[in-house]
Design an enzyme around this catalytic site. Structure first.
Site, mmCIF file in Angstrom:
data_model
loop_
_atom_site.group_PDB
_atom_site.id
_atom_site.type_symbol
_atom_site.label_atom_id
_atom_site.label_comp_id
_atom_site.label_asym_id
_atom_site.label_seq_id
_atom_site.Cartn_x
_atom_site.Cartn_y
_atom_site.Cartn_z
ATOM 1 N N TRP D 95 0.709 -1.392 0.233
ATOM 2 C CA TRP D 95 0.219 -0.104 -0.120
ATOM 3 C C TRP D 95 0.924 0.704 -0.087
ATOM 4 O O TRP D 95 2.299 1.246 0.262
ATOM 5 C CB TRP D 95 -1.121 -0.835 1.022
ATOM 6 C CG TRP D 95 -0.290 0.584 2.912
ATOM 7 C CD1 TRP D 95 -0.767 1.682 2.953
ATOM 8 C CD2 TRP D 95 0.683 -0.496 3.018
ATOM 9 N NE1 TRP D 95 0.016 2.328 4.283
ATOM 10 C CE2 TRP D 95 0.194 0.361 4.540
ATOM 11 C CE3 TRP D 95 0.619 -1.298 3.467
ATOM 12 C CZ2 TRP D 95 1.491 0.285 5.781
ATOM 13 C CZ3 TRP D 95 1.716 -1.554 5.019
ATOM 14 C CH2 TRP D 95 1.721 -0.839 5.458
ATOM 15 N N ASP D 114 6.798 -4.270 3.495
ATOM 16 C CA ASP D 114 6.588 -5.405 4.454
ATOM 17 C C ASP D 114 8.251 -5.832 4.027
ATOM 18 O O ASP D 114 8.795 -6.599 2.427
ATOM 19 C CB ASP D 114 5.961 -6.173 4.378
ATOM 20 C CG ASP D 114 4.627 -5.371 5.160
ATOM 21 O OD1 ASP D 114 4.717 -4.371 5.321
ATOM 22 O OD2 ASP D 114 3.349 -6.036 4.564
#
Lengths: 405, 170, 405, 170
Positions: D95, D114
């Site tokens: 995102w 991540d």
């Protein structure tokens, strides 16, 4: 989306005077930090069984001088620690995994990790009998040439798994009834600590076949005052401390196991004052100076596993206590670096609030809320005078073993 | 008495030396009086300790049977001090300790069987080590995961404290 | 060892006057507590992803009236919760496991647990695509007759896995691009929430074959004010709240999905005062009385996920706010029991120290030490007036979903 | 500003009403003076915040790039704010958020990739939600484990904050 930042970067490079008001450059994507041992003066591993979340057994690599957390390993269910071959290129870990995380089929494997990328290089299946115990010392050992790995089993029958790291294969499971804890000493020998106060020396050949089992004399009284399994080694000598505080200097080599000397680390007077051994890993050794460090505190005999408040320093040559200091934190394990200006490492049980707030809560609500807030971190001290240097905090739920690397 | 109790017993004395006891207590009192959120008395120590022949609260670490325990109390995990939580299985063998029952002043042999097959309960952690021995003396060693060998394998959930006899020698 | 206590017990029974001084009897060995739903007036499940120890995803079964922790389930890596069929005899859990706990081969399975023994009854392999997300609502659903289980997938391609619970088999993976979250409504229908503000209704037959895909009108503006995925249901109506605080009463049935009504739960004046929705599971419903509960607090728009401090109660019939109260703890999720004297359940973020100690630490050391001490527990309140009843503490690291059972 | 800051800002005002501010601070002062273990000033807020064009401490949750983050800071986990720790792999997609850089007063588009393949780092947890959207709007949703789809699968370790551009529209 990519072009604009690149243009901005170009602009910044072309017109350095405008750099400060130019856009920040786009960052590269997908980068991973590269670890190099050469970038660090000293390194230390901390291993964590992560109770009550034992499936997350982990190892943490730390630079004690900068306080940087460098990398971690996932070590499976209820880890009992890692072994560090002297080449510094690999990390070995005997692990247990279940097909459904905490249920289903059990697989025990000896995993070799690359000590640069921290990725598994390979694994060797071993009998699903690996011992899960709270204290990590004495649960595995490497032969002095790093060729053979020995793993303590407990089912609750006691045995030893032998693995050949050169051939990458499981060699044998050897029954060692009554003798669970294993210690290194020699290229083709392992020494096992037995419940009757003796040691059992296994001698094997290059193929891993056991040639001889040699039982030592009774070296201590396991009923009156047993030794802790948390020994430290210098050359052929292993040093253990008994629950009451006597040091046992035990020689382990190709000839077997012999008691070289024994003397009290805690004097009769000090025992009267209830000085006791403490925590999990209560001995540390600085081999270059032949100094022994004992983690200690005051409390009755059943407190031998309580966190320590003080470290006492002994000269192994003279058997005399040369120094002692109070630690900044209540501490469950200690270790010492092996350089000329050594650091003392401690795993501290930190309560993240000022001492008087702790006392206030203790007086008004008892100890339960305090116990629930305990967090473990690695505390770094100057080993010479015990002066506190820094803490690396947030290291899981029950880190207990410290290994300088 | 756990290491917290001992630590704070000692620390409270130290704090009383650093500052006069009156001023410390006064400072605490002032703060507590300012909110009256928490009572000053250590009430948690009193509750449930009626004098019977099995006195104490089995969901408290202070309960006499837990003198040699190291683990999570099954009483807080869906079980009792003698039975495992639903969904777990009791380890068949384990270590034993010897605890003094203040209700009849006798020593009892307590078997600390682990409950196995669900992950660590994480509630009511309790570490007391009376008579605990190193793991090469397994019959008296609480540092061993005694789920080993049971049919639910080594997945540790919590610990019980089961009377298996009176120790007449103690 | 067995005979002496038995004799003592006999003696105690034979001479009752001597019972008090007789030895305590030997306890039976190997006992396991038997769970029976009939022993409890009310029950509640709390599901915990246990971050950062996600391999220990768990469910906790609690009696809210006694505060007893009754049982637990291990739910694999990064659980997104359980489904509770209306027969009360089973618990369903879509789980992910890895062959080496946190690495190796991935297996996704739908596990059926016996709701009396809490042991797995069986498992069904499903595509290894199960979504791992922080909020658990809308990640799985059951058909109204409990026959079909639907699981949200995210790889990051979005799809839905359909499982037939009667035949115990995986039926199909259905591509549902742009429509990840799934909600029940009908025996052979699932309704998916889409990123363009519509819903997609899947209609399938008894074999699980998709007969129809029906797209609803645009029911809300996903860019101006999206609805939260944490809806609650009463019959064919699902109630959602937008990030800014508007309620959306949405009807979902065989005909598809329609907006029945929308009105503000947080008035323009209250928005001026920065009242906001809060936490994870911010809506609860009491179906017998048609009351809706909103978890709220004061803070700017980006705080919509912060813990709530207040609960507001609305009458769904009149759309009016009928009540409101402050909670004893900062709360991340709420739910309400469905009986006549309902309880409100909250997952509270507890800091185990007196408030003034917290303020002291905050002033002297900032928030970091406080955040590190946060512990989550289930707080039980009277739903009528918000009066605090009790807390079931020590519920792992990030419990977030509450399901009355 | 996190919910702790907001809570204590509000609570401190409440406490000041309950008891006069002077007496609260006086009580605290007396206790602190009695030990002198911890400084009274909130020093943690000042350190490392020199005014540059990328101001702040990347191992602090307050750092401007973390305005929409929800996870553990890779800077505390062996990585940096733009690189993964050794042994992990960066998720290819994720995102994005839009954060105001106080160093140049511009808005930047930040990609919160991540790092995956080791279990949760557990250090420097940081939840800030500026512009965070529900998970059916995944391009702006921080509640999704973005390790999904990467070669290390869904084992989440920590999160980075990578500049991918300037947002001229903000």
């Amino acid at each position: 989306m990519l072009k604009r930042p690149l243009l901005a970067l170009l602009a910044a490079l072309t017109f350095p005077g405008a750099a400060f008001s130019a856009d920040l450059p786009e960052d590269p994507m997908g980068e991973v930090v590269t670890f190099s041992r050469q970038d660090h003066d000293r390194l230390v591993w901390v291993t964590d069984m992560n109770m009550p979340h034992q499936a997350h057994g982990r190892g943490y690599l730390i630079d004690p001088d900068t306080g940087a957390f460098l990398a971690m390993l996932d070590l499976g269910y209820w880890t009992t620690g890692i072994e560090l071959p002297s080449d510094g290129a690999r990390i070995l870990s005997a692990e247990t995994h279940f097909s459904r995380t905490t249920r289903g089929e059990r697989s025990d494997v000896l995993v070799t990790y690359d000590a640069k990328t921290f990725q598994p290089l390979g694994e060797i299946s071993i009998p699903p009998k690996r011992a899960s115990v709270v204290k990590m010392q004495g649960t595995s050992a490497l032969s002095d040439d790093d060729r053979f790995f020995a793993q303590m089993n407990f089912t609750p029958a006691v045995s030893l798994t032998l693995i050949d790291m050169d051939r990458n294969e499981f060699v044998a499971e050897i029954d060692t009834p009554g003798c669970p804890n294993v210690f290194g000493g020699g290229d083709r020998h392992f020494h096992l600590l037995c419940g009757d106060g003796t040691f059992l020396t296994l001698t094997f050949n290059d193929e891993g076949a056991v040639l001889n089992k040699e039982r030592s004399d009774t070296l201590f009284d396991p009923f009156e005052d047993p030794i802790s399994i948390s020994g430290v080694r210098s050359g052929t000598h292993w040093y253990f401390v008994s629950l009451a505080g006597d040091l046992y200097d035990i020689e382990m080599d190709a000839e077997g196991v012999r008691l070289a000397a024994t003397w009290p680390l805690i004097s009769p007077d000090e025992r009267q004052d209830e000085w006791s051994i403490s925590g999990f890993q209560h001995l540390a050794i600085h081999r270059p100076s032949n100094k022994l460090y004992l983690l200690t505190h005051q409390g009755p005999p059943e407190t031998f596993e309580d966190p320590g408040t003080h470290v006492w320093v002994f000269d192994l040559a003279t058997q005399a206590k040369s120094d002692g200091y109070e630690l900044a934190e209540r501490t469950i394990s200690i270790a010492v670096s092996q350089d000329d200006a050594p650091l003392l490492y401690g795993i501290g049980a930190h309560i993240p609030m000022p001492l008087l707030a702790q006392i206030w809560i203790y007086l008004t609500e008892g100890e339960a809320p305090l116990i629930e807030t305990v967090q473990f971190g690695l505390d770094v001290y100057d080993a010479e005078d015990g002066s506190y240097q820094r803490t690396i905090s947030q290291l899981g739920h029950l880190p207990s073993m410290i290994q300088p690397w | 008495m756990t290491w917290f109790d001992r630590f704070f017993e000692k620390t409270s004395r130290t704090a009383a030396r650093l500052s006069s006891r009156r001023s410390v207590v006064g400072g605490i009192g002032a703060l507590v009086a300012g909110t009256a959120i928490f009572p000053l008395l250590p009430v948690s120590r009193v509750r449930g300790e009626e004098v019977t022949n099995d006195p104490g609260d089995p969901s408290s670490c202070d309960y006499w049977r837990y003198c040699a325990i190291d683990g999570y109390l099954c009483s807080c995990c869906g079980g009792t001090h003698t039975a495992c939580p639903p969904g777990t299985i009791m380890s068949p063998i384990t270590w034993v300790g010897t605890c003094l029952n203040p209700g009849d002043n006798k020593h009892y042999i307590i078997s600390y069987n682990d409950c196995c097959g669900k992950s660590g309960c994480g509630r009511c952690g309790c570490v007391r080590n009376e008579g605990d021995k190193p793991m090469y003396l397994p019959q008296a060693a609480n540092n061993i995961n005694w789920c080993a060998g049971g049919s639910a394998d080594i997945i540790y959930n919590c610990s019980t404290a089961i009377i298996v006899g009176v120790d007449d020698d103690a």
